[in-house]
Design a protein around this motif. Structure first.
Motif, short mmCIF file in Angstrom:
data_model
loop_
_atom_site.label_atom_id
_atom_site.label_comp_id
_atom_site.label_asym_id
_atom_site.label_seq_id
_atom_site.Cartn_x
_atom_site.Cartn_y
_atom_site.Cartn_z
N UNK A 199 29.04 -16.34 17.13
CA UNK A 199 30.29 -15.97 17.80
C UNK A 199 31.15 -15.02 16.97
N UNK A 201 32.89 0.10 29.23
CA UNK A 201 34.21 0.45 28.69
C UNK A 201 34.83 1.59 29.49
N UNK A 225 36.05 0.42 32.77
CA UNK A 225 37.34 -0.24 32.65
C UNK A 225 38.48 0.74 32.49
N UNK A 273 34.05 0.66 39.41
CA UNK A 273 33.43 -0.67 39.45
C UNK A 273 31.92 -0.61 39.72
N UNK A 292 28.93 -0.12 37.97
CA UNK A 292 28.53 -0.05 36.57
C UNK A 292 27.14 -0.64 36.40
N UNK A 302 22.33 -17.46 23.43
CA UNK A 302 22.90 -18.68 24.03
C UNK A 302 24.06 -19.18 23.17
N UNK A 303 23.85 -19.15 21.86
CA UNK A 303 24.93 -19.60 20.97
C UNK A 303 26.08 -18.61 20.93
N UNK A 304 25.81 -17.37 21.31
CA UNK A 304 26.88 -16.37 21.38
C UNK A 304 27.66 -16.45 22.68
N UNK A 305 27.20 -17.30 23.61
CA UNK A 305 27.97 -17.49 24.84
C UNK A 305 27.31 -16.98 26.10
N UNK A 306 26.11 -16.43 25.98
CA UNK A 306 25.44 -15.98 27.20
C UNK A 306 24.85 -17.17 27.95
N UNK A 307 24.92 -17.13 29.26
CA UNK A 307 24.27 -18.17 30.07
C UNK A 307 23.27 -17.47 30.98
N UNK A 314 23.47 -16.97 33.93
CA UNK A 314 24.19 -16.08 34.86
C UNK A 314 24.15 -14.63 34.36
N UNK A 315 24.09 -14.48 33.04
CA UNK A 315 24.05 -13.13 32.47
C UNK A 315 22.68 -12.46 32.63
N UNK A 362 21.17 -11.32 35.10
CA UNK A 362 21.19 -10.80 36.46
C UNK A 362 21.60 -9.34 36.45
N UNK A 399 25.95 -6.81 41.15
CA UNK A 399 25.76 -7.15 42.56
C UNK A 399 25.46 -5.96 43.46
N UNK A 408 32.21 -7.78 40.76
CA UNK A 408 33.17 -7.05 39.94
C UNK A 408 34.57 -7.33 40.50
N UNK A 456 44.04 -3.53 33.46
CA UNK A 456 43.74 -4.96 33.36
C UNK A 456 44.96 -5.81 33.01
N UNK A 508 44.96 -1.67 29.26
CA UNK A 508 43.86 -2.61 29.50
C UNK A 508 43.85 -3.81 28.56
N UNK A 537 30.10 -20.02 29.40
CA UNK A 537 29.49 -21.24 28.91
C UNK A 537 30.50 -21.93 27.99
N UNK A 574 30.48 -22.13 24.99
CA UNK A 574 30.74 -21.28 23.83
C UNK A 574 32.03 -20.47 24.02
#
Lengths: 575, 575
Positions: free
Chosen positions: A42, A399, A402, A407, A409, A536-541, A543-544, A546, A549, B44, B167, B395, B541, B543
């Motif tokens: 992290x 970036x 943003x 949107x 991206x 995973x330990x960095x916070x990705x699940x 859901x990432x 994918x 949309x 998004x 943002x 942002x 997550x 995390x």
């Protein structure tokens, strides 16, 4: 002798260590293991807690064809996840000749510290004053290093993008032609080096330890088989050397999978103007070179030297992905403008894929007109200057989206997609979605079976078979990246009965360690597991794992295919 | 009658619907349920798939003291997670008088569409041309609406920040004094409204449906008890009306928990110059007002009217968090500069907490000098102009950090921290870490027991007891936000034997539905569960339920406390 050199960029202390817990690993498997074990997942990628690892592959230093890729590993400033980005150039084969398997850079100096050149000899590390190259683009900076260290220079360096910590920043490596033209391109590795205040790393030209195969006869035999495999496949022996990687422009356009106008269409009206065939004609006309290797020992020679209308050198390593990103996705028709941007990216030290896509997003946001190559050149030349617009562009697609309120991206895990629309080439789409690297074609190049008919055939428009295809390719690729082979050997290996066995034979005979095909597969899968674990330990699940949309909601012309995997289905592609 | 008005911003179709699946919900519980059930979690935030919900609380329209907060819910452009941001102003009590419980805005127009003013009457919705207010700051824009719709105007509007999709963009609501000075401040809700091309929403001044308590006698009694509870507590009857929320500057500074110079120190040398006491003196001297309510029915009156040296109105809703962020965290000493920036934030429609912290990051990155209020003013006045530096500043903290190469970023889930250092006030630190909102003091204000001795006493320097404290406060707060009460009622309720029961009695007597203390707790916990569920599906997550690592590694002077919770420990604070 395979030592690991560990350097603290704050205290300037260093140590040459046995490879200890990292024995048996090389390239990507090594960098990913070090990052996973030693970097707090992290941490901020630009904080002192992050590390940067440069590692040669298991075949580094050998004379096996196409085995000179060098891996750079770190926590990515672009994705926030683990990153391995590999490059050609002279580093991979030079490191073993200095008794080095990996260099691990740790910590960073206090704020305001000047940049250094790390000069590495057989048993010492010096932090040398880099004032004369600080702020310079890479070609003039590299010329200064050449003047100082001579023609046997083997350097890694960052450009103004890395110095100013841009998320698109590359590390540029000396190529066989004394140019800083080879890039560890993706994920912002150059920003991590910049945060550690290292402008360049120079390996002492005078050190040249003799390295040789542990089992010379077996190695010689395997090496010979290896050459015949690579020489025996039409892609590695004809397609790539004939037209460079841009041979793919017409092929992927024909397949309706060439992302055009920020991933709105699958075909580009002016594809012929930016095709490999066209580029090869221009190169020949202007006295450039249509074939070059990115590292010594390359027999594929997919690289090129592109000159301007006056016959002066412009750029090399002018790849399909660069040509596509600027030519089709940002609608720039003038191939000279695209070549100029490729050079600017090398000079500033920036990933051409991320920058090309970012230029498209800037066009989508109305910052510059669609297709305006000159406006893009003007923008990109400001990178590193402190210009706020350059700060934005230099930070990549998400970036810029943003900043400009766009949107649409085409990114996964913060990294933008390469030159294959995932709706029409689902085999590579699954890789984009699931690899720990963020959208990355080189992590599992499903274009092979989806489009090229290499390694079998799987319909790229349908879901069936593509998760398995991607997974198998991801494991194989991770192994190839760990041995230090060029990914393009895969074209030949996939269509060969004895390709994988020959790679294993090469490793075993070169290193002297038992190494079977099973070991090779385990090496690749192990690298992936380290990467997934870190993320995973960095916070990705999951859901990432994918795609954005809009790939589900917007059909891609001309075949009007959409992306329709569930997250659960995609998990099958992970190690 | 409690209808939901659903408006499609692309087709301009609308429908007045029964509350159906959303019966029994109000405020935050309602917005979070709608977002969780109706918005694809991975969309998004600025795409047509996102929705924006404006809801009145269960007590909306009533004469219960301090029950006029309005909730805005959406997928946040700042955090990528769910967001509920609530505000004072006239909207919450007006909506029930139009027969409305919630307004749901869906989809968005094609690119390049002009902005509209939504004019809502009892049974119609008009998309009115907003050309005359497009691009305007909120005060002049609101003046134009006043001229058009008269003094009974009840509007919500965005400023240039929202129009340009920043943002940090807020939605500004008409206050009781005909000013657009009340903000749904956090998380970029204004950018979502901007993406839907709505510049303003006006509720027809001529519609005024009579609303009354279902059980008049019981309501009258509960209302009276409620007033005596609020009037009986020193914080709500003396501290807040006496010096405004900035009464906290000296208190938090004394506690060593006032984040100073981008969260480097816990005390600020010039705290006295930006204290509530000093501000109250200046206000009196210049003929301003030291007490104002943010909505009709407020008996706490913590707001103020701040004038310049010539006695001209500058700003109101000039809160402690604003004063802290610019005064202590960005080291700006001149309270007039800070007041001017507060006004600019209201004019451009920007969150003062996020912007104050972003100014500190710009100073940390060397963009403007530390403490330079005039330079900050110059920067912020450019928001909405298309200036690239303004795009960055607008942002927020993480974005500015990425642009300026600053890695000291006090954010959780992309939202920056308010005015209490989590190392020294762990009760609120646990809330920052675990609430689905990103770092947010209003989601569970552990400052109460950690510093103020309200609702018991828990040591803010130690881990013990603070996870439980935060969880209980988070549940209670979610309930308060769902009933539409001002959060400050909690000070009195926490120290009162019958406070929670009285709130339940108010809801039951006003709505006519059975509503016990258990129902109240379930309402709050249910809102949190919707929020956590959405965020998980959006890719968060556990995390992500952590503070940035520098809070663990850098002790906070003067008490030299660090942050030392494990992720697992923190999970206990979630619903």
């Amino acid at each position: 002798m395979s030592r690991i050199l560990r350097i603290n960029c704050r205290t300037k202390e260093y140590s040459f260590e046995d490879d200890g817990p990292y024995a048996g690993l090389g390239g990507r498997a090594l960098t990913s293991r070090v990052i996973n074990k030693e970097v707090p997942a992290t941490c901020h990628p630009l904080s002192g807690e992050n590390k940067l690892v440069i590692a040669t592959g298991l075949m580094g230093g050998s004379t096996a064809a196409n085995s000179g890729r060098v891996s750079v590993g770190t926590k990515s400033p672009l994705t926030g996840g683990i990153k391995e980005s590999n490059s050609g150039g002279l580093f991979a084969h030079k490191m073993p000749k200095m008794g080095l398997k990996a260099i691990i850079l740790e910590d960073k100096p206090e704020e305001g510290a000047p940049f250094s050149t790390l000069f590495i000899t057989e048993d010492k590390v010096e932090f040398r004053d880099a004032a004369d190259i600080t702020g310079l683009d890479t070609y003039p900076g590299h010329d200064k290093l050449l003047a100082q260290y001579g023609d046997k220079l083997c350097a890694a360096m960052i450009g103004p993008a890395g110095e100013t910590l841009r998320k698109t920043a590359t590390i540029q490596f000396t190529d066989p032609y004394k140019r800083p033209a080879r890039s560890a391109g993706r994920g912002g590795t150059g920003a991590v080096l910049g945060s550690k205040k290292i402008k360049a790393i120079v390996l002492d030209p005078e050190v040249n330890i003799k390295v040789s195969a542990a089992n010379a006869d077996a190695f010689k035999e395997a090496r010979s088989t290896w050459v015949s495999i690579l020489k025996g496949h039409p892609v590695t022996s004809q397609g790539l050397p004939g037209f460079g990687t841009s041979v793919l422009v017409n092929i992927i356009n024909e397949a309706g999978a060439l992302p055009t106008k920020n991933f709105r269409y699958g075909q580009c009206d002016h594809a012929a103007e930016i095709s490999g065939e066209k580029i090869a004609d221009v190169i020949k006309e202007r006295g450039g070179k249509t074939t070059e290797g990115c590292h010594t020992g390359c027999i594929i020679q997919c690289s090129q030297q592109y000159n301007d209308a006056d016959g002066n050198y412009v750029t090399s390593g002018f790849e399909y992905e660069t040509v596509w990103a600027l030519g089709a996705n940002a609608l720039i028709k003038d191939i000279d403008d695209i070549a100029r941007i490729d050079r600017i990216c090398d000079e500033k030290g920036m990933d051409t894929i991320e920058i090309g896509n970012t230029v498209a997003v800037a066009m989508d946001g109305g910052i510059i007109p669609w297709g305006d190559g000159k406006a893009a050149i003007e923008l990109l030349e400001k990178i590193g200057s402190g210009d706020p617009l350059a700060m934005i562009i230099g930070n990549g697609v998400d970036f810029a989206g943003g900043a400009f309120g766009v949107d649409r991206l085409p990114t996964v895990k913060g990294q933008s997609m390469p030159a294959y629309d995932p709706r029409a080439v689902k085999g590579v789409g699954v890789t984009y979605a699931t690899t720990a690297m963020g959208a990355d074609h080189t992590a599992g190049y499903g274009v092979t079976a989806n489009v090229l008919g290499v390694g079998g055939s799987v319909d790229g428009h349908k879901k069936e078979g593509n998760v398995e295809l991607s997974k198998n390719l991801q494991v194989a690729t991770a192994a190839i990246d760990s041995m230090g082979f060029c990914l393009f050997v895969a074209f030949a290996v996939l269509d060969s009965d004895n390709g994988v066995q020959t790679m294993a034979d090469l490793v075993q005979s070169w290193t002297g360690n038992d190494f079977s095909v099973d070991d090779l597969v385990a090496l690749g899968a192990g690298a992936m597991q380290d990467e997934q674990d870190f993320n995973e330990r960095a916070g990705f699940s999951k859901v990432d794992d994918q795609l954005p949309r809009f790939f589900e909601t917007d059909p891609l012309p001309p075949h009007n295919v959409t992306w329709d995997y569930t997250v659960e289905e995609l998990q099958g592609a992970k190690a």
